[in-house]
Scaffold this motif. Sequence first.
Motif, short mmCIF file in Angstrom:
data_model
loop_
_atom_site.label_atom_id
_atom_site.label_comp_id
_atom_site.label_asym_id
_atom_site.label_seq_id
_atom_site.Cartn_x
_atom_site.Cartn_y
_atom_site.Cartn_z
N PRO A 38 0.79 -1.23 0.00
CA PRO A 38 0.00 0.00 0.00
C PRO A 38 0.83 1.28 0.00
CG PRO A 38 -0.09 -1.06 2.15
CD PRO A 38 0.57 -2.03 1.23
N LEU A 39 2.07 1.24 0.51
CA LEU A 39 2.86 2.46 0.57
C LEU A 39 3.24 2.96 -0.83
CD1 LEU A 39 5.20 1.73 3.61
CD2 LEU A 39 2.99 2.87 3.55
N ILE A 40 3.69 2.05 -1.69
CA ILE A 40 4.00 2.44 -3.06
C ILE A 40 2.72 2.88 -3.77
CG2 ILE A 40 4.83 1.63 -5.29
CD1 ILE A 40 7.03 2.15 -3.32
N ASP A 41 1.61 2.20 -3.46
CA ASP A 41 0.33 2.60 -4.04
C ASP A 41 0.04 4.07 -3.75
OD1 ASP A 41 0.07 0.01 -4.82
OD2 ASP A 41 -1.65 -0.45 -3.56
N VAL A 42 0.23 4.47 -2.49
CA VAL A 42 -0.13 5.82 -2.10
C VAL A 42 0.85 6.84 -2.67
CG1 VAL A 42 -0.54 7.36 -0.13
CG2 VAL A 42 -1.27 4.98 -0.03
N MET A 43 2.12 6.45 -2.82
CA MET A 43 3.08 7.36 -3.46
C MET A 43 2.68 7.60 -4.91
SD MET A 43 5.21 8.46 -1.27
CE MET A 43 6.56 9.13 -2.24
N ALA A 44 2.14 6.55 -5.55
CA ALA A 44 1.63 6.73 -6.91
C ALA A 44 0.45 7.69 -6.90
CB ALA A 44 1.21 5.38 -7.49
N HIS A 45 -0.39 7.58 -5.87
CA HIS A 45 -1.51 8.51 -5.74
C HIS A 45 -1.01 9.95 -5.53
CE1 HIS A 45 -3.96 4.91 -5.22
NE2 HIS A 45 -5.04 5.67 -5.28
N ALA A 46 0.14 10.11 -4.86
CA ALA A 46 0.68 11.45 -4.63
C ALA A 46 1.01 12.13 -5.96
CB ALA A 46 1.92 11.37 -3.75
N GLY A 47 1.53 11.38 -6.92
CA GLY A 47 1.80 11.94 -8.23
C GLY A 47 0.53 12.40 -8.90
N SER A 48 -0.54 11.63 -8.73
CA SER A 48 -1.84 12.00 -9.28
C SER A 48 -2.37 13.26 -8.60
CB SER A 48 -2.84 10.85 -9.09
OG SER A 48 -2.40 9.70 -9.78
N LEU A 49 -2.08 13.40 -7.31
CA LEU A 49 -2.52 14.58 -6.57
C LEU A 49 -1.92 15.84 -7.17
CD1 LEU A 49 -3.75 16.09 -4.15
CD2 LEU A 49 -1.72 15.46 -2.84
N VAL A 50 -0.63 15.81 -7.47
CA VAL A 50 0.01 16.98 -8.07
C VAL A 50 -0.62 17.28 -9.43
CG1 VAL A 50 2.19 17.95 -8.90
CG2 VAL A 50 2.16 16.53 -6.84
N ALA A 51 -0.94 16.22 -10.17
CA ALA A 51 -1.54 16.41 -11.50
C ALA A 51 -2.88 17.13 -11.41
CB ALA A 51 -1.71 15.06 -12.19
N LEU A 77 11.23 4.88 -0.38
CA LEU A 77 10.93 6.25 -0.76
C LEU A 77 11.46 6.55 -2.15
CD1 LEU A 77 9.78 8.99 0.01
CD2 LEU A 77 11.97 9.55 1.08
N HIS A 78 12.62 6.03 -2.48
CA HIS A 78 13.18 6.24 -3.82
C HIS A 78 12.25 5.66 -4.88
CE1 HIS A 78 15.58 5.01 -7.37
NE2 HIS A 78 16.15 6.19 -7.19
N ASP A 79 11.81 4.42 -4.67
CA ASP A 79 10.88 3.80 -5.61
C ASP A 79 9.59 4.61 -5.69
OD1 ASP A 79 12.70 1.84 -6.08
OD2 ASP A 79 11.64 0.26 -4.98
N GLY A 80 9.12 5.05 -4.54
CA GLY A 80 7.88 5.81 -4.50
C GLY A 80 7.97 7.12 -5.25
N LEU A 81 9.10 7.80 -5.15
CA LEU A 81 9.28 9.07 -5.84
C LEU A 81 9.32 8.89 -7.35
CD1 LEU A 81 11.89 10.83 -3.51
CD2 LEU A 81 9.45 11.38 -3.76
#
Length: 267
Positions: free
Chosen positions: A41-54, A217-221
């Motif tokens: 779920p952590l990588i999932d939410v980091m992917a969501h963070a990119g969508s948030l900026v979009a 965190l690196h993967d998530g970014l």
Amino acid sequence: MLLIHLVVLALVQGITEFLPISSSAHLILAPGALGVEDQGPLIDVMAHAGSLVAVLVYFWRDILAVARGKLALLTGKITPGGRIALLVAVSMPPVFIVAGALYAFDLVDALRSPAVIAAATLIFALPLWLADRYGKQTGTLETMSFKDAALIGIAQLFALIPGASRSGVTMTAGRALGLKRSESARFSMLMAIPVIAAFALVSVIDLARADEAGAALHDGLVVAGLSFLAAWAAIAAMMKLVDRIGFLPFVIYRIGLGVVLIGLVML
């Protein structure tokens, strides 16, 4: 994770986050299709963070109006932007309360199964079609009531089920209440901002506590950056085409995906 896996996850997240087909379902299914372990779920939410900026970038005019509206609210004046801020605020309590309870009792992973995804993908396709087929096409955010915002917020609870789709259930509710297609999509995306921001904050806290927080965190970014690009393109296409094509193509896709998933579960 390998770079190709991160790219696929980012594209899946970015493309599906704001379409009514469930990004969470696709992110859960992606590892199986790639032959790798669940990214968690952590990588999932980091992917969501990119969508948030979009969504922040795409709706910058709305965001600016909301920010100014919040300042005006402090003086007792309700501007159009301030009213949108209040509508979004009214819609938030149900999902924050229930999602907080699921997280507190460590039940987030309990629903992450192909069987649940298959059932939710199929079950929530029919209401989307019915609401789009028979809902009025007259409502806008300017005419939307606070009661309507609260009802859409309650509908958003179903988004906690992987496969239901947060955008799908909120757009379904919006259409059922008579919002225009583009307006239901617009409100759904504005509602996503506080939800994704909250989930991203939780993920950062969890990453900081993890033994391999740096690597994760690196993967998530990487995923967040690529997800931003894909999400921005998906939002732009959605807003330009939704009034013209409606939601039927997404309903058909959901039914097809659900049938495939049921077949896989029964094997």
